[in-house]
Write an enzyme that holds these catalytic residues in place. Structure first.
Site, PDB file in Angstrom:
ATOM      1  CB  SER A 157       4.085 -10.916   2.049  1.00 34.28           C
ATOM      2  OG  SER A 157       2.876 -10.301   1.636  1.00 34.28           O
TER       3      SER A 157
ATOM      4  CG  ASP B 203      -2.300  -2.814   0.428  1.00 35.72           C
ATOM      5  OD1 ASP B 203      -1.230  -2.405  -0.067  1.00 35.72           O
ATOM      6  OD2 ASP B 203      -2.881  -3.835   0.026  1.00 35.72           O
TER       7      ASP B 203
END
Length: 426
Positions: free
Chosen positions: A171, A314
């Site tokens: 992204s 993450d």
């Protein structure tokens, strides 16, 4: 190589005030530099990635003052694109949140630039962003390998019109283009090819752009329109939220071996998608309590779950080590972009989990973890990846010590992480 052995922790209890978000800090620094007016950033993250951005801004002629503890920064905005009279080389370490947005921002300025970094940065793809920028008129060339840094950029401006960008790998490519688009010659339309990954990170970008005075029309994440005639304007004061990814380790620790832990600096209204880690933890059996500027996690009987984590890649890493303390199998799916992060995180995670005895299945875009009754003591390699070090620190919540090789790699986002963990340990 330096290493740190963590002895078994009996109980986790206490409160943690989170350091500022890396994602928010570097976005806000860049827009502060481009904006008209002065911005005072508070709770700025003090870490390697932020220092790389600050060093780059200095070379680009941006003036700022940093507090003694480096968590407050007053930036004098240029009110225009970057412009240099002499060629400038910017060394950006392994900071993707600096490399990608700066690559796009420098295209709309004037001057000649080289963007480079550590050896791992030269293995992290940037081709989808470069292709989109070139289609919009940018002058960029690869100095070593096609599709990877280092890059040479000559600022020529970006044309108005429609451009396509592949959103399936990272992204950050879209974030970079979005942040530079208001500086283009007119209205910009960005069409998304492929399935856009990590949408919550795009939400962070759009939210911060709005705080700096720029509106973006989001057509269901398939197309983004940046109307012409907009300019970045300093918001005056800008508070950097606590880092939601960093919160995941403490929330998980409490779920495994609480007591309870209260993390402050983020809450139910956070702009960071990684706060949804708490929802995943709750599904595993933790007790979660939300406040406006805090989250509390309490111990629970954890069970394995099977989930798509494309929206929080993450924080999903923390699920992989939390899975060692759950009953049953845990599946983490749709996380191909782990492979293009600070290291190939799918391969690294599988390798290190096997060292401590877990049964692991590694796929192209997934990992399945089956826990074992007793973990083996192992020296965990961290691959110069801050999140590997922090994730595997949770193994100290078992009855077996764990050794973390190169523990200082956490300086990328959380230099005093191990001190904070120790302070919660009973």
């Amino acid at each position: 190589m330096e290493s740190l052995t963590l002895q078994p922790i009996n109980k986790i209890q206490g409160e943690v005030n989170l350091p500022g978000s890396k994602s928010v800090s570097n976005r806000a620094l860049l827009l502060s530099a481009l904006a008209k007016g002065t911005t005072r950033l508070t709770n700025l993250l003090d870490s390697d990635d932020i220092r790389h951005m600050l060093n780059a801004l200095t070379k680009l002629g941006v003036k700022y003052t940093l507090s003694a503890d480096k968590t407050e920064c007053v930036v004098e905005g240029l009110g225009r694109p970057f412009s240099v009279s002499e060629p400038v080389e910017l060394f950006l370490g392994n900071a993707g949140t600096a490399m990608r947005p700066l690559a796009a921002a420098l295209c709309v300025g004037q001057g000649e630039y080289v963007l480079t970094g550590e050896p791992r940065m030269k293995e992290r793809p940037i081709g989808h962003l470069v292709t989109a920028l070139q289609k919009a008129g940018a002058d960029i060339e690869y100095l070593e390998n096609t599709n990877y840094p280092p890059l040479k950029i000559v600022g020529t401006g970006l044309k108005a019109g429609t451009v396509s960008i592949d959103g399936s790998i990272s992204s950050q490519f879209l974030t970079a283009f979005l942040m530079s688009a208001p500086l283009a010659e007119g209205e910009v339309r960005i069409k998304i090819e492929g399935d856009l990954v990590s949408k919550p990170y795009i939400d962070i970008t759009l939210h911060i752009m709005k705080q700096f005075g720029v509106e973006v029309i989001n057509n269901d994440y398939q197309e983004f329109v940046i109307p012409a005639g907009q300019h970045y304007v300093a918001p005056g004061d800008f508070l950097v939220e606590g880092d939601a990814s960093s919160a995941s380790y403490f929330l998980a620790a409490a779920a495994i071996k609480g007591g309870e832990v209260k993390v402050t600096g983020i809450g139910k209204n956070s702009i960071q998608g990684d706060i949804q880690f708490a929802d995943a933890l709750e599904k595993m059996g933790a007790e979660i309590e939300w406040g406006d500027d805090y989250v509390i996690s309490r111990v629970g009987k954890l069970k394995g779950i099977d989930m798509d984590y494309n929206h929080i890649p993450d924080a999903a890493m923390t699920i992989a080590t939390t899975a060692l303390f759950a009953e049953g199998t845990t599946a983490i799916r749709n996380v191909y972009n782990w492979r293009v992060k600070e290291t190939d995180r799918l391969s690294a995670m599988a390798t290190e989990l096997r060292k401590v005895g877990a049964e692991v299945e590694e796929g192209e875009d997934y990992i399945i973890v089956k826990p074992v009754p007793h973990l083996k003591h192992a020296a965990i390699d961290t691959y110069d990846d801050h999140r590997m070090a922090m994730c595997f620190s949770l193994l100290a919540l078992s009855d077996t010590p764990v050794t973390i090789n190169d523990p200082k790699c956490t300086s990328k986002t959380f230099p005093d992480y191990f001190d904070k963990l120790k302070a919660l340990s009973c």
